[in-house]
Design an enzyme around this catalytic site. Structure first.
Site, PDB file in Angstrom:
ATOM      1  N   ASP A 225       0.844  -1.199   0.000  1.00 41.25           N
ATOM      2  CA  ASP A 225       0.000   0.000   0.000  1.00 41.25           C
ATOM      3  C   ASP A 225       0.876   1.244   0.000  1.00 41.25           C
ATOM      4  O   ASP A 225       1.616   1.485   0.968  1.00 41.25           O
ATOM      5  CB  ASP A 225      -0.911   0.014   1.225  1.00 41.25           C
ATOM      6  CG  ASP A 225      -1.721   1.304   1.310  1.00 41.25           C
ATOM      7  OD1 ASP A 225      -2.453   1.600   0.343  1.00 41.25           O
ATOM      8  OD2 ASP A 225      -1.600   2.013   2.329  1.00 41.25           O
ATOM      9  N   ASP A 350      22.894   2.182  -7.159  1.00 40.69           N
ATOM     10  CA  ASP A 350      23.023   0.844  -6.628  1.00 40.69           C
ATOM     11  C   ASP A 350      24.334   0.253  -7.152  1.00 40.69           C
ATOM     12  O   ASP A 350      24.964   0.796  -8.065  1.00 40.69           O
ATOM     13  CB  ASP A 350      21.822  -0.017  -7.020  1.00 40.69           C
ATOM     14  CG  ASP A 350      21.481  -1.040  -5.945  1.00 40.69           C
ATOM     15  OD1 ASP A 350      22.390  -1.450  -5.204  1.00 40.69           O
ATOM     16  OD2 ASP A 350      20.300  -1.433  -5.843  1.00 40.69           O
TER      17      ASP A 350
END
Length: 477
Positions: A225, A350
């Site tokens: 959510d 990353d």
């Protein structure tokens, strides 16, 4: 008597800490005398050494003293080498000869740590890294980061466990509890433990929307959510950084990740792998992934890490997103993150996005498995040279390249004209400003004996109660 004679060094007092000098309270001979460290050993108080000045003034002075080699050295975030490990995983400590070569020769001063040792030894190891950094031309301190260390699950290259840190639920367990205050409390405890051993940056939290439950990193998210993720990830940032307006001098800088769309991996594949390099989203689903980051961005997370995956489908500013990894996407980093979201912190790539992905990376098998040296995630830019990948990443908005231990390709881009000096200066300023805000130029060392607070009984009890309740909540859902 000259000020230099009164304040030699920091002042460094002869308090022995495993062969190093530990910082103690500076001697004050006169009310107007500042506390300072003679970082460049020129026998005078320079503006970047003067803690009375603003961060901006100190950065300006230091930038004017730096060579281009020192500036590009700021832009790589390497792995601290450990004994017997290609990626720094060690139970005995750092390989200090290799650390010295990286700091002195490579001019690198941002590192991830992956060692697992007892807290006092961890502090001692990190103090030794700082001692090497202190001896460089300008004495720029090291920033030491880590992947999460406070949870039960551990995956090499993504998280670590052990070493005496308090243990708490995975972030998915915190999502089950849905208690922002509890997440904030966890972050506050983790902050104190990290700083006690000399860690300054947390390569977390994950604000990824876990829209694919088969994804292997689902348990490290706050669920699926976007509103819940935003709220809880924002509380995480506040706890770690020590407030809601950016990192405090005793805080740990967070690097919220992975901007953006990582949790939508098809069939549960992962973007570390060649077969998981592409994600397909609609404009509506892309918006959900973006708004999950609202909370941590509002809490002024000092860092953001772009996702590995190449996005397909959504548009930004009315134009289809270029199908490249987010670390190479100017639309995703400059137009959306820095432009629309007005983000002003560090963008740290990353790990290994500029490295090649050879055949054992593309199609590993039992006979030819993928070894560490074959790890590379240059998704969407596979045909570019390594130097061109760095240049594209810098142009997209990257300030630091994760998992890189050589700044030569960035320097090559500057000398060829592919990367401007102005762009290098922008990143260098952001990186230095964070070091100043965290107080590292004034005192990068930690008290090795005080590291005993890590994993104390009271904090372990809090973590245990939280784990118990999260399990009950999940089983009752």
């Amino acid at each position: 008597m000259a000020l230099k004679e009164l304040y030699r060094g920091v002042m460094l007092a002869p308090a022995c800490v495993a062969g190093l000098f530990a910082l103690t309270t500076p001697l004050v001979a006169a009310p107007e005398a500042p506390q300072w460290r003679d970082l460049n050993r020129n026998n005078q108080l320079d503006r970047y050494e003067d803690s009375r000045l603003s961060v901006e003034e100190r950065v300006d002075d230091l930038m004017a003293r730096m060579t281009i080699e020192e500036k590009v050295g700021l832009m790589v975030h390497a792995s601290l080498p450990g004994h017997g490990s290609a990626i720094g995983v060690s139970s005995t400590g750092y390989d200090m000869a290799r650390v010295r070569a990286m700091i002195e020769g490579g001019k690198i001063n941002s590192f991830i740590t992956r060692i697992v040792v007892k807290p006092a030894e961890f502090a001692r190891q990190n103090n030794m890294v700082q001692k090497i950094a202190e001896g460089t031309r300008l004495g720029i301190p090291a920033t030491i980061s880590t992947d999460p260390r406070h949870h039960f699950q551990a995956t090499i290259g993504a998280s670590t466990t052990g070493g005496g840190f308090t243990l708490w639920p995975d972030t998915l367990g915190f999502a089950a509890l849905d208690d922002a205050d509890l997440v904030r409390r966890f972050g506050d405890i983790a902050r104190q433990e990290y700083r006690a051993v000399g860690i300054h940056m947390a390569l977390s939290p994950q604000a990824d929307v876990g829209s694919e439950p088969r994804w292997s990193r689902f348990s490290a998210t706050f669920g699926s959510d976007p509103a819940t993720i935003s709220r809880l990830a924002g509380a995480y940032v506040e706890g770690f950084q020590g407030g809601a307006t950016g990192v405090t001098p005793t805080g740990v800088a967070t690097v919220v990740k992975h901007w953006v769309g990582y949790g939508a991996e098809p069939e549960g594949f992962d973007g570390h792998n060649h077969y998981g390099r592409n994600v397909h989203l609609t404009d509506a689903s892309f918006t959900d992934h973006v708004r999950a980051f609202d909370g941590p961005l509002a809490a002024a997370s000092e860092g953001v890490m772009p996702t590995y995956v190449a996005l397909h489908g959504p548009s930004i500013g009315g134009k289809p997103v270029e199908p490249v990894g987010a670390g190479f996407s100017k639309q995703v980093l400059t137009d959306l993150l820095r432009g629309e979201k007005a983000y002003r912190g560090l963008i740290i790539s990353d790990w290994s996005i500029t490295r090649d992905c050879p055949e054992t990376c593309v199609s590993p098998d039992a006979t030819h498995p993928q070894a560490p040296q074959a790890i590379g995630m240059p998704w969407g830019v596979e045909t570019l040279s390594v130097a061109d990948r760095f240049a594209k990443g810098v142009d997209a908005g990257i300030d630091q390249f994760g998992g890189v231990d050589d700044a030569a390709p960035i320097l090559e881009g500057v000398r060829s004209g592919a990367i401007s000096i102005e762009r290098i200066d922008d990143s260098a300023r952001r990186i230095l400003a964070l070091k100043f805000r965290q107080g590292l130029f004034d005192n990068p060392y930690v008290d090795e004996q005080a590291a005993r607070l890590v994993g104390n009984a009271a904090w372990q009890s809090e973590g245990h109660r939280c784990k118990t309740v999260s399990l009950i909540t999940r089983s009752s859902a």
